[in-house]
Design a protein around this motif. Sequence first.
Motif, mmCIF file in Angstrom:
data_model
loop_
_atom_site.group_PDB
_atom_site.id
_atom_site.type_symbol
_atom_site.label_atom_id
_atom_site.label_comp_id
_atom_site.label_asym_id
_atom_site.label_seq_id
_atom_site.Cartn_x
_atom_site.Cartn_y
_atom_site.Cartn_z
ATOM 1 N N ASP A 91 0.772 -1.091 0.273
ATOM 2 C CA ASP A 91 0.161 -0.344 0.738
ATOM 3 C C ASP A 91 0.778 1.404 -0.291
ATOM 4 O O ASP A 91 0.858 2.124 -0.793
ATOM 5 C CB ASP A 91 -0.811 0.369 1.573
ATOM 6 C CG ASP A 91 -1.679 1.151 1.366
ATOM 7 O OD1 ASP A 91 -2.499 1.649 0.246
ATOM 8 O OD2 ASP A 91 -1.506 1.806 2.316
ATOM 9 N N ARG A 92 1.477 1.485 0.761
ATOM 10 C CA ARG A 92 2.611 2.319 1.376
ATOM 11 C C ARG A 92 3.990 2.861 0.061
ATOM 12 O O ARG A 92 3.776 3.559 -0.424
ATOM 13 C CB ARG A 92 3.465 2.698 2.065
ATOM 14 C CG ARG A 92 2.137 2.757 3.576
ATOM 15 C CD ARG A 92 2.365 4.130 3.762
ATOM 16 N NE ARG A 92 0.582 4.025 4.371
ATOM 17 C CZ ARG A 92 0.360 5.141 5.424
ATOM 18 N NH1 ARG A 92 1.778 5.980 5.428
ATOM 19 N NH2 ARG A 92 -0.368 5.230 6.662
ATOM 20 N N TRP A 93 4.701 1.646 -0.098
ATOM 21 C CA TRP A 93 5.510 1.849 -1.163
ATOM 22 C C TRP A 93 5.330 1.427 -3.007
ATOM 23 O O TRP A 93 6.443 1.182 -3.561
ATOM 24 C CB TRP A 93 7.169 1.137 -0.597
ATOM 25 C CG TRP A 93 7.411 1.535 0.924
ATOM 26 C CD1 TRP A 93 6.367 2.983 0.864
ATOM 27 C CD2 TRP A 93 7.268 0.711 1.815
ATOM 28 N NE1 TRP A 93 7.932 2.787 2.327
ATOM 29 C CE2 TRP A 93 7.438 1.551 3.134
ATOM 30 C CE3 TRP A 93 7.520 -0.216 2.492
ATOM 31 C CZ2 TRP A 93 8.076 1.617 4.411
ATOM 32 C CZ3 TRP A 93 8.138 -1.224 3.292
ATOM 33 C CH2 TRP A 93 7.991 -0.324 4.805
ATOM 34 N N GLY A 94 4.104 0.493 -2.817
ATOM 35 C CA GLY A 94 4.079 -0.144 -3.784
ATOM 36 C C GLY A 94 4.911 -1.436 -4.730
ATOM 37 O O GLY A 94 5.261 -1.807 -5.480
ATOM 38 N N VAL A 192 16.644 9.980 3.154
ATOM 39 C CA VAL A 192 16.557 9.105 1.982
ATOM 40 C C VAL A 192 17.413 8.648 0.915
ATOM 41 O O VAL A 192 17.244 9.291 -0.231
ATOM 42 C CB VAL A 192 14.907 9.481 2.542
ATOM 43 C CG1 VAL A 192 13.941 7.571 2.028
ATOM 44 C CG2 VAL A 192 14.124 9.395 3.417
ATOM 45 N N HIS A 193 17.426 7.715 0.648
ATOM 46 C CA HIS A 193 18.124 7.325 0.206
ATOM 47 C C HIS A 193 17.330 6.663 -1.290
ATOM 48 O O HIS A 193 16.174 6.058 -1.278
ATOM 49 C CB HIS A 193 19.098 5.745 -0.252
ATOM 50 C CG HIS A 193 20.013 5.373 1.283
ATOM 51 N ND1 HIS A 193 20.662 6.656 1.749
ATOM 52 C CD2 HIS A 193 19.612 4.521 2.244
ATOM 53 C CE1 HIS A 193 21.380 5.736 2.569
ATOM 54 N NE2 HIS A 193 20.595 4.869 3.381
ATOM 55 N N LEU A 198 20.378 3.206 -4.215
ATOM 56 C CA LEU A 198 20.477 1.803 -3.725
ATOM 57 C C LEU A 198 20.750 0.633 -5.130
ATOM 58 O O LEU A 198 21.313 -0.619 -4.877
ATOM 59 C CB LEU A 198 18.914 1.589 -3.576
ATOM 60 C CG LEU A 198 18.889 1.939 -2.469
ATOM 61 C CD1 LEU A 198 17.498 2.141 -1.655
ATOM 62 C CD2 LEU A 198 19.042 1.724 -0.581
ATOM 63 N N GLU A 199 20.652 0.987 -6.514
ATOM 64 C CA GLU A 199 20.937 0.631 -7.495
ATOM 65 C C GLU A 199 22.149 0.548 -7.851
ATOM 66 O O GLU A 199 23.282 -0.608 -7.961
ATOM 67 C CB GLU A 199 20.034 1.095 -8.900
ATOM 68 C CG GLU A 199 18.820 0.470 -8.241
ATOM 69 C CD GLU A 199 18.379 1.238 -9.961
ATOM 70 O OE1 GLU A 199 18.342 1.952 -10.784
ATOM 71 O OE2 GLU A 199 16.370 0.721 -9.850
ATOM 72 N N ALA A 200 22.809 1.345 -7.702
ATOM 73 C CA ALA A 200 24.891 1.600 -7.483
ATOM 74 C C ALA A 200 24.953 0.678 -6.052
ATOM 75 O O ALA A 200 25.829 -0.004 -6.425
ATOM 76 C CB ALA A 200 24.678 3.142 -7.429
ATOM 77 N N THR A 229 12.308 3.813 -0.754
ATOM 78 C CA THR A 229 12.853 2.169 -1.402
ATOM 79 C C THR A 229 13.081 1.161 -1.141
ATOM 80 O O THR A 229 13.609 1.162 -0.610
ATOM 81 C CB THR A 229 13.748 2.627 -2.783
ATOM 82 O OG1 THR A 229 13.100 4.087 -3.221
ATOM 83 C CG2 THR A 229 13.914 1.880 -3.954
ATOM 84 N N PRO A 230 12.417 1.166 -0.534
ATOM 85 C CA PRO A 230 13.269 -1.169 -0.440
ATOM 86 C C PRO A 230 14.297 -1.349 -1.036
ATOM 87 O O PRO A 230 13.904 -1.188 -2.046
ATOM 88 C CB PRO A 230 11.432 -1.876 0.023
ATOM 89 C CG PRO A 230 10.390 -1.246 -0.160
ATOM 90 C CD PRO A 230 10.908 -0.056 -0.732
#
Length: 420
Positions: A91-94, A192-193, A198-200, A229-230
């Motif tokens: 719900d919050r982060w899709g 907040v990253h 985070l992908e890097a 982003t988780p």
Amino acid sequence: MTEDASSACHPTAWEHRTDPLVRLSLDQLRRRTSMKWRTYPQDVLPLWVAEMDVPLAEPVTRAVRDALAIGDTGYPHGTAYAEALAAFAADRWGWEGPGIENMALVPDVMMGVVEMLRLVTGPGDAVVVCSPVYPPFYAFVAHDARQVVEAPLGPDLRMDLGALEDAFVRARRHGRRAAFLMSSPHNPTGVVHTRQELEAVAELARRHGVRVVSDEIHAPLVLSGAAFTPFLSVPGSENGFALTSASKAWNLAGLKAALAMAGPEAAADLRRMPEEVGHGPSHLGIIAHTAAFREGGDWLDELLTGLDANRALLGRLVAEQLPEVRCLPPQGTFLAWLDCTGLALHDDRPLDGPGVVSDLAGPARMFRDEARVALSSGHVFGTGGAGCVRLNFATSPAILCQALTAMGRAVRERGRAPRR
């Protein structure tokens, strides 16, 4: 403006607010027996440890009260907590999450961190951290016979990917196994990253054979202007771990329960975690955390509105009362990192170093002694922390105003004192 007052601190500036941060008086808060309110004398305002000055969300209170009413105080069972977190994340982060089968109960986030690190490293192996960072990252890692390798944040307080890669190389020397213990959102800076960052991180970790363990305990506490982003949702994170709980967002640190999550390539590692680890969480804690994730969304939204307002208030107060102090507005958490090096205070760094929270140094000591405000001392957060303090702004605007006014007065009085 007088030197001890600010228009932002007139009660009319917040009398319209109804969020949880304005519902408890200082007298009510001083009745609490937790660490935040009993470590220092009564004349000290505690803005240090990560406890919020809020009443509990009604769904949480109701769930615990109902369990007590029927004596439901036995051993934990079932997957309700994991299911509640999965629904909240969607719900919050899709994010559909790693699947219930790839989640496991742990006593709390830091004990879960230790268990995840034990799955992928051994004694003498290295754990990379981005300093300044949450002090238990140092203490728990060192106590478990792992070596901490620092990758200092950049001047903008964001992860420095060049420094991180260098730390990964150092961590992997001589064939050691290595992990990256990441704080997301970052404690103490409130950064907040981004998804791109985070992908890097995931790509670097893959390239250097480093396993990522992401502490996401503050994940629900992202303020306006940013998005969480988780880590396990980004490409390349499939062999990583993440840990979270409702303890920070709903003020449940005393009701122990957390969840460890594994990416699909780490699921087999998670299944190697000793079965008895899952006995550590409190059954009442699981009930409380489940209710928070499942039914506490409205309360959380009210809290975030209040934290947004307090973040803005803090920015005005620092500019007015402590103009020599640098404070980048946090994007998440309820923690603000104040760079006080411009105050030119001597930093009496204790010999015990990062991760040891038993003493104060530099500005934190001065603010406690001369302003009667307790803050977290920057030196315990590792490289980059000396001369800084961490301030918890999850309190009432009245307390925030009282504290910052006292801090400003203490600095001005120091400036008027004769030089020795």
